[in-house]
Design a protein around this motif. Structure first.
Motif, PDB file in Angstrom:
ATOM      1  N   GLU A 116       0.983  -1.297   0.033  1.00  0.00           N
ATOM      2  CA  GLU A 116      -0.105  -0.055  -0.040  1.00  0.00           C
ATOM      3  C   GLU A 116       1.011   1.281   0.065  1.00  0.00           C
ATOM      4  OE1 GLU A 116      -3.646   0.248  -0.146  1.00  0.00           O
ATOM      5  OE2 GLU A 116      -3.435  -1.718  -0.746  1.00  0.00           O
ATOM      6  N   PHE A 117       2.008   1.291   0.655  1.00  0.00           N
ATOM      7  CA  PHE A 117       2.833   2.377   0.913  1.00  0.00           C
ATOM      8  C   PHE A 117       3.614   2.756  -0.494  1.00  0.00           C
ATOM      9  CE2 PHE A 117       3.726   2.682   5.611  1.00  0.00           C
ATOM     10  CZ  PHE A 117       2.520   2.935   5.943  1.00  0.00           C
ATOM     11  N   LYS A 118       3.976   1.554  -1.181  1.00  0.00           N
ATOM     12  CA  LYS A 118       4.548   1.554  -2.315  1.00  0.00           C
ATOM     13  C   LYS A 118       3.891   2.054  -3.455  1.00  0.00           C
ATOM     14  CE  LYS A 118       7.757  -2.259  -1.364  1.00  0.00           C
ATOM     15  NZ  LYS A 118       7.922  -3.736  -2.019  1.00  0.00           N
ATOM     16  N   GLU A 119       2.467   1.732  -3.520  1.00  0.00           N
ATOM     17  CA  GLU A 119       1.594   2.029  -4.391  1.00  0.00           C
ATOM     18  C   GLU A 119       1.105   3.604  -4.439  1.00  0.00           C
ATOM     19  OE1 GLU A 119      -1.759  -0.269  -4.571  1.00  0.00           O
ATOM     20  OE2 GLU A 119      -0.721  -1.989  -5.035  1.00  0.00           O
ATOM     21  N   ASN A 120       1.403   4.192  -3.283  1.00  0.00           N
ATOM     22  CA  ASN A 120       0.781   5.521  -2.915  1.00  0.00           C
ATOM     23  C   ASN A 120       2.054   6.470  -2.680  1.00  0.00           C
ATOM     24  OD1 ASN A 120      -2.135   5.357  -3.059  1.00  0.00           O
ATOM     25  ND2 ASN A 120      -1.478   3.719  -1.849  1.00  0.00           N
ATOM     26  N   GLY A 121       3.144   6.109  -3.121  1.00  0.00           N
ATOM     27  CA  GLY A 121       4.158   7.232  -2.949  1.00  0.00           C
ATOM     28  C   GLY A 121       4.986   7.410  -1.473  1.00  0.00           C
ATOM     29  N   VAL A 158      -3.191   3.602   6.936  1.00  0.00           N
ATOM     30  CA  VAL A 158      -2.999   3.422   5.504  1.00  0.00           C
ATOM     31  C   VAL A 158      -3.585   4.399   4.544  1.00  0.00           C
ATOM     32  CG1 VAL A 158      -3.260   1.871   3.673  1.00  0.00           C
ATOM     33  CG2 VAL A 158      -2.235   1.232   5.993  1.00  0.00           C
ATOM     34  N   GLU A 159      -5.016   4.663   4.887  1.00  0.00           N
ATOM     35  CA  GLU A 159      -5.832   5.760   3.975  1.00  0.00           C
ATOM     36  C   GLU A 159      -5.432   7.137   4.042  1.00  0.00           C
ATOM     37  OE1 GLU A 159      -9.371   5.130   1.901  1.00  0.00           O
ATOM     38  OE2 GLU A 159      -7.119   4.250   1.692  1.00  0.00           O
ATOM     39  N   ILE A 160      -4.973   7.423   5.397  1.00  0.00           N
ATOM     40  CA  ILE A 160      -4.425   8.981   5.555  1.00  0.00           C
ATOM     41  C   ILE A 160      -2.925   9.094   4.744  1.00  0.00           C
ATOM     42  CG2 ILE A 160      -3.409  10.537   7.123  1.00  0.00           C
ATOM     43  CD1 ILE A 160      -5.252   9.653   9.326  1.00  0.00           C
ATOM     44  N   ALA A 161      -2.300   7.871   4.847  1.00  0.00           N
ATOM     45  CA  ALA A 161      -0.966   7.974   3.922  1.00  0.00           C
ATOM     46  C   ALA A 161      -1.296   7.864   2.550  1.00  0.00           C
ATOM     47  CB  ALA A 161      -0.195   6.742   4.277  1.00  0.00           C
ATOM     48  N   ARG A 162      -2.383   7.196   2.117  1.00  0.00           N
ATOM     49  CA  ARG A 162      -2.755   7.243   0.541  1.00  0.00           C
ATOM     50  C   ARG A 162      -3.195   8.648   0.179  1.00  0.00           C
ATOM     51  NH1 ARG A 162      -7.398   6.968  -2.441  1.00  0.00           N
ATOM     52  NH2 ARG A 162      -8.774   6.537  -0.861  1.00  0.00           N
ATOM     53  N   TYR A 163      -3.685   9.516   0.984  1.00  0.00           N
ATOM     54  CA  TYR A 163      -4.062  10.766   0.570  1.00  0.00           C
ATOM     55  C   TYR A 163      -2.959  11.598   0.481  1.00  0.00           C
ATOM     56  CZ  TYR A 163      -5.343  15.542   1.045  1.00  0.00           C
ATOM     57  OH  TYR A 163      -5.558  17.233   0.966  1.00  0.00           O
ATOM     58  N   PHE A 164      -1.994  11.834   1.581  1.00  0.00           N
ATOM     59  CA  PHE A 164      -0.868  12.453   1.735  1.00  0.00           C
ATOM     60  C   PHE A 164       0.134  12.054   0.544  1.00  0.00           C
ATOM     61  CE2 PHE A 164      -2.398  13.995   5.749  1.00  0.00           C
ATOM     62  CZ  PHE A 164      -2.183  15.345   5.455  1.00  0.00           C
ATOM     63  N   GLY A 165       0.168  10.796   0.227  1.00  0.00           N
ATOM     64  CA  GLY A 165       1.047  10.245  -0.739  1.00  0.00           C
ATOM     65  C   GLY A 165       0.860  10.661  -1.976  1.00  0.00           C
ATOM     66  N   ASN A 166      -0.296  10.760  -2.359  1.00  0.00           N
ATOM     67  CA  ASN A 166      -0.998  11.364  -3.649  1.00  0.00           C
ATOM     68  C   ASN A 166      -0.953  12.991  -3.593  1.00  0.00           C
ATOM     69  OD1 ASN A 166      -1.601   8.940  -5.472  1.00  0.00           O
ATOM     70  ND2 ASN A 166      -2.270   8.490  -3.384  1.00  0.00           N
ATOM     71  N   SER A 167      -1.296  13.590  -2.744  1.00  0.00           N
ATOM     72  CA  SER A 167      -1.501  15.049  -2.613  1.00  0.00           C
ATOM     73  C   SER A 167      -0.010  15.813  -2.445  1.00  0.00           C
ATOM     74  CB  SER A 167      -2.745  15.597  -1.809  1.00  0.00           C
ATOM     75  OG  SER A 167      -2.253  15.249  -0.530  1.00  0.00           O
TER      76      SER A 167
END
Length: 336
Positions: A90-95, A167-176
């Motif tokens: 999940e981390f890898k996919e979202n930067g 994981v979901e908060i990381a997805r937001y910040f990893g993409n934004s």
């Protein structure tokens, strides 16, 4: 492939009229997704990725982490290894990059091989990026309980819910990439063994002169509070101004005071506490378990079917602007 299987399962459940998934109201996402910032609506996208959380994503993550296949995620077990690989992917996919050489921070205070998962997102301000936020939750649980018909303690609320939130908060910040300060996203091991994962990492980072502003931890956020006028409570409420600042940033009563949390001294009973001890900076836990709304703590009944996915999406999406404001404030407004 796993995403396709989950999507197929959701469609199958809906087609068969399963009431448990219908109660999650997956189609009604927009009514519970708040505006992320003043100028960006819930439809904001980056490279085709919807940045805010939704019930499909929460269900996908939760249904894997709390599945029987992971055997209760006991520290040092084959089951928690599967959880670790899932989180790393999940981390890898979202930067989200590894903070150390790899995502894995092997702990030195546990007899079995066990590790925290530590992701890193550099801040975008040349000065503020030297300061860090830690957003954390423990991803371990208690494994199996012999003597029961269903021996697997799946740990959905405790703490696949907190893990999913991070994981979901990381997805937001990893993409934004909307963070001036740098952020560590940490999933701790061996919390159930006595906060061993967080004790290890707090000590290690302190020895490395890590510049920590605040540590925000998520624990048991899978079901809503009952009869409260706030979404979450924070442990150690009276020890800092975190609740006041968070409510100011979000312009609502997001965080409140739960007397039971003080009575049971929950401030010292989750992974925030070692960071308080080592760094003496605001280090606190967000929670929505109030001792009346969930009867399956450390029992085999802590299953994903009991989770309120709409509530979890609300927790995640209302945490995002709070964390974004903390990461971007020009001064350290949260204080003991």
């Amino acid at each position: 492939m796993y995403r396709l299987v989950v999507l197929f399962c959701v469609m199958l459940f809906y087609g068969c009229g399963a009431t448990k998934l219908k109660e999650t109201n997956i189609s009604n996402i927009e009514s519970i997704n708040p505006t992320v910032t003043e100028n960006n609506s819930i439809e904001e996208k980056t490279k085709g990725t919807i940045l805010t959380s939704n019930t499909e994503e929460v269900f996908r993550i939760m249904s894997y982490l709390a599945s029987d296949d992971l055997q209760g995620r006991d520290s040092g077990s084959e089951g928690i290894e599967k959880a670790a690989v899932f989180i790393e992917n999940e981390f890898k996919e979202n930067g989200i990059a590894p903070y150390f050489l790899t995502y894995r921070d092997t702990i030195s205070n546990f007899k079995k091989s066990a590790y925290n998962i530590v992701g890193y997102l550099e801040g975008n301000d040349p000065e503020l990026k030297k300061e860090f936020l830690i957003i954390g939750a423990h991803y371990d649980h208690i494994g199996q309980i012999p003597g029961t018909t269903d021996v697997i303690a799946n740990g959905a609320n405790d703490n696949a819910s907190g893990t999913t939130t991070v994981v979901e908060i990381a997805r937001y910040f990893g993409n934004s990439k909307k963070n001036k300060r740098s952020i560590l996203f940490v999933l701790f091991t061996a919390e159930e063994k006595g906060l061993l994962g967080s004790k290890h990492l707090a000590k290690r980072l302190k020895e490395e002169n890590f510049n920590l502003y605040t540590m925000l931890n998520y624990e048991m956020v899978g079901v809503p509070l009952i009869g409260k006028d706030y979404l979450m409570y924070v442990t150690g409420y009276e020890s800092s101004n975190l609740a006041e600042v968070a409510n100011m940033y979000t312009k609502e009563k997001l965080i409140g005071f739960l007397p039971k949390a003080k009575e049971f001294n929950l401030f010292k009973r989750s992974d925030n506490y070692p960071f308080h001890q080592e760094f003496n900076v605001p280090s606190q836990t967000f929670c929505t378990f109030d001792f009346t709304n969930f009867n399956h703590y450390h029992k085999v009944g802590d299953e994903v079917e009991l989770i309120d996915f709409n509530h979890m999406v609300n927790v995640i999406n209302k945490s995002i602007p709070m964390i974004e404001a903390i990461a971007n404030s020009t001064t350290k407004e949260i204080k003991y």
